[in-house]
Design a protein around this motif. Structure first.
Motif, PDB file in Angstrom:
ATOM      1  N   GLY A 288       0.815  -1.221   0.000  1.00  0.00           N
ATOM      2  CA  GLY A 288       0.000   0.000   0.000  1.00  0.00           C
ATOM      3  C   GLY A 288       0.844   1.264   0.000  1.00  0.00           C
ATOM      4  N   TYR A 289       2.139   1.118   0.253  1.00  0.00           N
ATOM      5  CA  TYR A 289       3.112   2.221   0.244  1.00  0.00           C
ATOM      6  C   TYR A 289       4.470   1.541   0.293  1.00  0.00           C
ATOM      7  CZ  TYR A 289       2.869   0.957   5.153  1.00  0.00           C
ATOM      8  OH  TYR A 289       2.856   0.232   6.317  1.00  0.00           O
ATOM      9  N   ASP A 290       5.508   2.278  -0.031  1.00  0.00           N
ATOM     10  CA  ASP A 290       6.840   1.659  -0.048  1.00  0.00           C
ATOM     11  C   ASP A 290       7.193   1.169   1.351  1.00  0.00           C
ATOM     12  OD1 ASP A 290       7.115   2.094  -2.722  1.00  0.00           O
ATOM     13  OD2 ASP A 290       8.341   3.901  -2.506  1.00  0.00           O
ATOM     14  N   THR A 291       7.609  -0.084   1.410  1.00  0.00           N
ATOM     15  CA  THR A 291       7.960  -0.705   2.689  1.00  0.00           C
ATOM     16  C   THR A 291       9.138   0.024   3.331  1.00  0.00           C
ATOM     17  OG1 THR A 291       7.109  -2.852   2.020  1.00  0.00           O
ATOM     18  CG2 THR A 291       8.857  -2.852   3.696  1.00  0.00           C
ATOM     19  N   ILE A 292       8.979   0.294   4.624  1.00  0.00           N
ATOM     20  CA  ILE A 292      10.062   0.901   5.403  1.00  0.00           C
ATOM     21  C   ILE A 292      10.727  -0.224   6.193  1.00  0.00           C
ATOM     22  CG2 ILE A 292      10.607   2.529   7.274  1.00  0.00           C
ATOM     23  CD1 ILE A 292       8.034   4.100   6.357  1.00  0.00           C
ATOM     24  N   ALA A 293      11.949  -0.577   5.806  1.00  0.00           N
ATOM     25  CA  ALA A 293      12.720  -1.613   6.509  1.00  0.00           C
ATOM     26  C   ALA A 293      13.951  -0.913   7.059  1.00  0.00           C
ATOM     27  CB  ALA A 293      13.090  -2.739   5.562  1.00  0.00           C
ATOM     28  N   LEU A 302      12.092   8.644   9.464  1.00  0.00           N
ATOM     29  CA  LEU A 302      10.689   8.210   9.499  1.00  0.00           C
ATOM     30  C   LEU A 302      10.259   7.484   8.223  1.00  0.00           C
ATOM     31  CD1 LEU A 302       9.135  11.321  11.250  1.00  0.00           C
ATOM     32  CD2 LEU A 302       9.831   9.135  12.264  1.00  0.00           C
ATOM     33  N   HIS A 303      10.658   7.998   7.082  1.00  0.00           N
ATOM     34  CA  HIS A 303      10.269   7.361   5.821  1.00  0.00           C
ATOM     35  C   HIS A 303      11.511   6.768   5.147  1.00  0.00           C
ATOM     36  CE1 HIS A 303       6.261   9.793   5.530  1.00  0.00           C
ATOM     37  NE2 HIS A 303       6.210   8.823   6.406  1.00  0.00           N
ATOM     38  N   TRP A 304      12.229   5.936   5.859  1.00  0.00           N
ATOM     39  CA  TRP A 304      13.422   5.280   5.301  1.00  0.00           C
ATOM     40  C   TRP A 304      12.948   4.174   4.358  1.00  0.00           C
ATOM     41  CZ3 TRP A 304      18.406   5.852   4.516  1.00  0.00           C
ATOM     42  CH2 TRP A 304      19.172   4.735   4.168  1.00  0.00           C
ATOM     43  N   LEU A 319       9.968  -2.310  11.008  1.00  0.00           N
ATOM     44  CA  LEU A 319       9.305  -2.685   9.752  1.00  0.00           C
ATOM     45  C   LEU A 319       7.924  -2.047   9.723  1.00  0.00           C
ATOM     46  CD1 LEU A 319       8.987  -4.280   7.108  1.00  0.00           C
ATOM     47  CD2 LEU A 319       8.384  -6.294   8.470  1.00  0.00           C
ATOM     48  N   ASP A 320       7.758  -1.101   8.798  1.00  0.00           N
ATOM     49  CA  ASP A 320       6.474  -0.408   8.594  1.00  0.00           C
ATOM     50  C   ASP A 320       5.993  -0.817   7.215  1.00  0.00           C
ATOM     51  OD1 ASP A 320       4.403   1.366   8.037  1.00  0.00           O
ATOM     52  OD2 ASP A 320       5.421   3.106   8.903  1.00  0.00           O
ATOM     53  N   ALA A 321       4.965  -1.662   7.169  1.00  0.00           N
ATOM     54  CA  ALA A 321       4.587  -2.261   5.888  1.00  0.00           C
ATOM     55  C   ALA A 321       3.100  -2.611   5.889  1.00  0.00           C
ATOM     56  CB  ALA A 321       5.415  -3.519   5.637  1.00  0.00           C
ATOM     57  N   ALA A 331      -3.509  -2.234   4.547  1.00  0.00           N
ATOM     58  CA  ALA A 331      -3.138  -2.146   5.969  1.00  0.00           C
ATOM     59  C   ALA A 331      -1.943  -1.204   6.085  1.00  0.00           C
ATOM     60  CB  ALA A 331      -2.791  -3.532   6.495  1.00  0.00           C
ATOM     61  N   ASP A 332      -1.605  -0.815   7.317  1.00  0.00           N
ATOM     62  CA  ASP A 332      -0.447   0.059   7.578  1.00  0.00           C
ATOM     63  C   ASP A 332       0.029  -0.248   8.990  1.00  0.00           C
ATOM     64  OD1 ASP A 332       1.429   2.041   7.865  1.00  0.00           O
ATOM     65  OD2 ASP A 332      -0.005   3.705   7.873  1.00  0.00           O
ATOM     66  N   ILE A 333       0.999  -1.144   9.087  1.00  0.00           N
ATOM     67  CA  ILE A 333       1.362  -1.710  10.385  1.00  0.00           C
ATOM     68  C   ILE A 333       2.869  -1.579  10.622  1.00  0.00           C
ATOM     69  CG2 ILE A 333       1.468  -3.892  11.696  1.00  0.00           C
ATOM     70  CD1 ILE A 333      -1.210  -4.591  10.179  1.00  0.00           C
ATOM     71  N   SER A 416      -1.998   9.475  14.492  1.00  0.00           N
ATOM     72  CA  SER A 416      -3.063   8.752  13.793  1.00  0.00           C
ATOM     73  C   SER A 416      -3.395   9.366  12.438  1.00  0.00           C
ATOM     74  CB  SER A 416      -4.342   8.759  14.634  1.00  0.00           C
ATOM     75  OG  SER A 416      -4.152   8.068  15.841  1.00  0.00           O
ATOM     76  N   HIS A 417      -3.758   8.514  11.500  1.00  0.00           N
ATOM     77  CA  HIS A 417      -4.348   8.980  10.239  1.00  0.00           C
ATOM     78  C   HIS A 417      -5.396   7.962   9.806  1.00  0.00           C
ATOM     79  CE1 HIS A 417      -2.013   5.972   7.975  1.00  0.00           C
ATOM     80  NE2 HIS A 417      -0.963   6.325   8.703  1.00  0.00           N
ATOM     81  N   HIS A 418      -6.377   8.430   9.080  1.00  0.00           N
ATOM     82  CA  HIS A 418      -7.397   7.508   8.563  1.00  0.00           C
ATOM     83  C   HIS A 418      -6.764   6.553   7.554  1.00  0.00           C
ATOM     84  CE1 HIS A 418     -11.286   8.892  10.222  1.00  0.00           C
ATOM     85  NE2 HIS A 418     -10.616  10.025  10.417  1.00  0.00           N
ATOM     86  N   VAL A 423      -3.415   4.767   1.991  1.00  0.00           N
ATOM     87  CA  VAL A 423      -2.818   4.586   3.315  1.00  0.00           C
ATOM     88  C   VAL A 423      -3.089   5.825   4.173  1.00  0.00           C
ATOM     89  CG1 VAL A 423      -0.501   5.312   2.540  1.00  0.00           C
ATOM     90  CG2 VAL A 423      -0.756   3.961   4.616  1.00  0.00           C
ATOM     91  N   HIS A 424      -2.973   7.000   3.592  1.00  0.00           N
ATOM     92  CA  HIS A 424      -3.397   8.220   4.293  1.00  0.00           C
ATOM     93  C   HIS A 424      -4.756   8.579   3.687  1.00  0.00           C
ATOM     94  CE1 HIS A 424       1.041   9.237   5.412  1.00  0.00           C
ATOM     95  NE2 HIS A 424       0.585   8.170   6.015  1.00  0.00           N
ATOM     96  N   ASP A 425      -5.775   7.926   4.175  1.00  0.00           N
ATOM     97  CA  ASP A 425      -7.106   8.012   3.567  1.00  0.00           C
ATOM     98  C   ASP A 425      -7.783   9.343   3.942  1.00  0.00           C
ATOM     99  OD1 ASP A 425      -8.588   6.332   1.819  1.00  0.00           O
ATOM    100  OD2 ASP A 425     -10.082   5.979   3.380  1.00  0.00           O
ATOM    101  N   ILE A 447      -3.057   3.944  15.020  1.00  0.00           N
ATOM    102  CA  ILE A 447      -2.450   4.536  16.213  1.00  0.00           C
ATOM    103  C   ILE A 447      -0.991   4.144  16.127  1.00  0.00           C
ATOM    104  CG2 ILE A 447      -2.276   4.476  18.728  1.00  0.00           C
ATOM    105  CD1 ILE A 447      -5.258   4.257  18.921  1.00  0.00           C
ATOM    106  N   GLU A 448      -0.099   5.126  16.033  1.00  0.00           N
ATOM    107  CA  GLU A 448       1.294   4.818  15.725  1.00  0.00           C
ATOM    108  C   GLU A 448       2.289   5.753  16.407  1.00  0.00           C
ATOM    109  OE1 GLU A 448       2.587   5.835  11.695  1.00  0.00           O
ATOM    110  OE2 GLU A 448       0.503   6.191  11.147  1.00  0.00           O
ATOM    111  N   PRO A 449       2.310   5.733  17.745  1.00  0.00           N
ATOM    112  CA  PRO A 449       3.320   6.562  18.410  1.00  0.00           C
ATOM    113  C   PRO A 449       4.716   5.973  18.199  1.00  0.00           C
ATOM    114  CG  PRO A 449       2.222   5.175  20.010  1.00  0.00           C
ATOM    115  CD  PRO A 449       1.522   4.952  18.697  1.00  0.00           C
ATOM    116  N   ILE A 471       5.343   1.661  17.039  1.00  0.00           N
ATOM    117  CA  ILE A 471       4.372   0.561  17.055  1.00  0.00           C
ATOM    118  C   ILE A 471       3.116   1.124  16.407  1.00  0.00           C
ATOM    119  CG2 ILE A 471       3.050  -1.060  18.467  1.00  0.00           C
ATOM    120  CD1 ILE A 471       5.164  -0.628  20.700  1.00  0.00           C
ATOM    121  N   GLU A 472       2.671   0.471  15.357  1.00  0.00           N
ATOM    122  CA  GLU A 472       1.531   1.007  14.597  1.00  0.00           C
ATOM    123  C   GLU A 472       0.469  -0.069  14.429  1.00  0.00           C
ATOM    124  OE1 GLU A 472       2.469   2.339  10.601  1.00  0.00           O
ATOM    125  OE2 GLU A 472       0.587   3.468  10.504  1.00  0.00           O
ATOM    126  N   ASP A 473      -0.732   0.265  14.862  1.00  0.00           N
ATOM    127  CA  ASP A 473      -1.860  -0.661  14.727  1.00  0.00           C
ATOM    128  C   ASP A 473      -2.990  -0.005  13.950  1.00  0.00           C
ATOM    129  OD1 ASP A 473      -1.293  -3.222  16.262  1.00  0.00           O
ATOM    130  OD2 ASP A 473      -0.645  -1.691  17.692  1.00  0.00           O
TER     131      ASP A 473
END
Ligand code: GLY
Ligand code: MN
Ligand code: MN
Length: 503
Positions: A288-293, A302-304, A319-321, A331-333, A416-418, A423-425, A447-449, A471-473
């Motif tokens: 849904g967006y470029d994977t951040i590893a 933040l956007h590595w 891992l933000d994917a 999804a955005d986790i 948070s974002h919708h 992904v940023h709906d 929720i992603e602090p 941590i993003e849920d």
């Protein structure tokens, strides 16, 4: 494999940009031979797909918001990557939302809602399958069947999406009729938008005071309304988001299982990305967006997405994917894992502080609160922890003052974002409905602090420097509270360690 241009026989063929490379035969013998001896196509009429009824209900809602206006919602063209090579195609999200057409949408399709006395009549214009009597199928590398695969027929799509269809050529009639009441989603198809703008100027016969009676930027109003239409997800969308999260969990599991190879490779981050993205292609449409590893200090970026670093035992890997399904819901986790299986004391301290912030934010989610309160709740914990550790020049309470905000040095992003088709709906929704908006059942957001201590940050002790944790849920607002859709992916420090241990 080279591209060839359409060898059209029209009186004034457009210049072939690939003439220097094209090997397409032009002999009459070839042209006549390739046009014949093809079996008839048998295409059973499908039942409407599940999404069709939901898309129809969404069209009803936007229709009611724009009485008397002609609404044009393009899917958009394929985007050029270089020369005659395109990026993978993805229709505009507003188009997907209103048609239910996802990864299988035909590029350059256009949904038109034509005003009627009582509402709107919807028609989907698209380029249907080309006959063997044209040379498109073998000679047009951009859209020809031999190059990009067959397209469905008008009848097939009409049944599949339960929506009247017309050939793309007939869109000319809509353009002819374009006037001051016509609205278009501008960023979906620039060329079509330019045509609409031209016709609107040409055809508009406005009374002198008309400019006062319509919004100064009516297209922006349409885009805004389409964005706000997506703030509350319907039952089908929620099911899609659940499925996207389930697929994403599989991708995270794959990465965990692949750790030996990841550690062994000098560009281990690329293996993390590759392993996750393999699952995304297998189970969904793509990511849904470029994977951040992001391993080690890269987690503080933040956007590595360059993902070209090693994954070193002792470091954390962030891992933000998210997997985007064929329906285009994503999804955005994020999980932040100790690559060698156990958090160090300081890593665990930071990790659990972030988790506490996430849990505190989640605890207040229910219908009736404001969206921005979620962020505020997380920030109370982030301020308290960074103050407790002695990183702030003031106490937590003082730092939380809008005029201070020292703690935000360690988390500059929002909480948070919708989430949905994008992904940023709902990104064009008004502030009063987004940040200041009141939560309703059916809303889905993250929720992603996080806490990010840059490697050269002199305000924190050396042992913290280079640690980045997020941590993003993905959270669904229910009638009485909230559901964490991604709770099945281990998230406490203990759960994560057990996960890595193969439990
Ligand atoms: N993956 C981008 C974000 O978390 O917003
Ligand atoms: Mn996010
Ligand atoms: Mn994310």
């Amino acid at each position: 494999m080279d591209a060839m241009a359409d060898s059209s026989t029209s009186a004034a063929p457009s210049p072939n940009p690939n003439a220097n490379r094209s090997t397409t035969p032009v002999s009459n013998a070839f042209r006549e031979y390739i046009a014949t001896q093809w079996a008839d196509r048998v295409e059973p009429t499908p039942a409407p797909r599940q999404a069709a009824a939901f898309a129809a209900a969404r069209r009803q809602r936007i229709s009611a918001m724009h009485p008397g206006e002609r609404l044009i919602v393009p899917a958009g063209p394929a985007r050029v990557r270089s020369n005659d090579t395109d990026y993978p195609y993805r229709a505009h999200s507003a188009f997907a939302h209103l048609t239910g057409w996802g990864a299988d949408a035909v590029p350059e399709s256009v949904l038109v809602l034509e005003p009627t006395g009582t509402g709107h009549e919807a028609t989907l214009y698209f380029r249907p399958t080309a006959g063997r009597d044209s040379d498109e199928f073998y000679a047009n590398a951009a859209i020809g069947e031999f190059w990009t695969g067959p397209r469905p027929s008008l009848a097939h799509v009409a049944a599949d999406l339960d929506l009247p269809t017309k050939p793309l050529d007939a869109l000319e009639d809509v353009l002819e009729a374009t006037d001051a009441t016509t609205r278009i989603v501008r960023d979906a198809d620039r060329e079509l938008t330019d045509q609409v703008d031209g016709r609107r100027l040409l055809n508009a016969e406005l009374p002198a005071d008309a400019a006062e009676s319509i919004d100064t930027d009516p297209d922006a109003v349409l885009l805004r309304d389409l964005s706000e239409l997506r703030l509350v997800k319907d039952e089908w969308e929620i099911a899609q988001l659940r499925a996207a999260v389930a697929a994403t969990k599989q991708g995270f599991d794959d990465v965990v299982a692949d750790r030996p190879a990841i550690i062994a490779h000098p560009r281990g981050e690329r293996l993390v990305e590759g392993t996750f993205n393999r699952r995304a292609r297998a189970e969904g449409n793509q990511v849904g967006y470029d994977t951040i590893a992001a391993s080690g200090p890269h987690a503080c970026i933040l956007h590595w997405t360059r993902n070209d670093g090693p994954v070193v035992p002792g470091d954390l890997i962030l891992l933000d994917a998210g997997i985007e399904l064929d329906s285009l819901y994503t999804a955005d986790i994020t999980r932040t894992l100790p690559i060698n299986g156990a958090y160090s004391e300081v890593q665990r301290r930071v990790y659990e502080a972030v988790r506490e912030a996430a849990d505190a934010a989640f605890a207040i989610v229910r219908p009736g609160i404001r969206f921005r309160e979620i962020h505020a709740e997380a920030m109370k914990v982030i301020a308290a922890k960074t103050a407790e550790w002695g990183f702030l020049p003031v106490g937590a309470a003082e730092s939380l003052d809008p005029e201070a905000q020292y703690h935000r040095r360690y988390m500059v992003h929002g909480t948070s974002h919708h989430l949905g088709l994008d992904v940023h709906d709902c990104a064009q929704a008004r502030r009063e409905l987004y940040l200041e908006g009141i939560l309703e059942p059916g809303m889905v957001f993250t929720i992603e602090p996080g806490l990010y201590f840059q490697p050269d940050d002199l305000t924190v002790p050396e042992e913290y420097r280079g640690i980045g944790v997020r941590i993003e849920d993905n959270i669904l607002v229910t009638a009485t509270g909230a559901e964490n859709l991604s709770i099945g992916i281990p998230r406490t420090a203990d759960e994560v360690e057990a996960w890595l241990a193969g439990a």
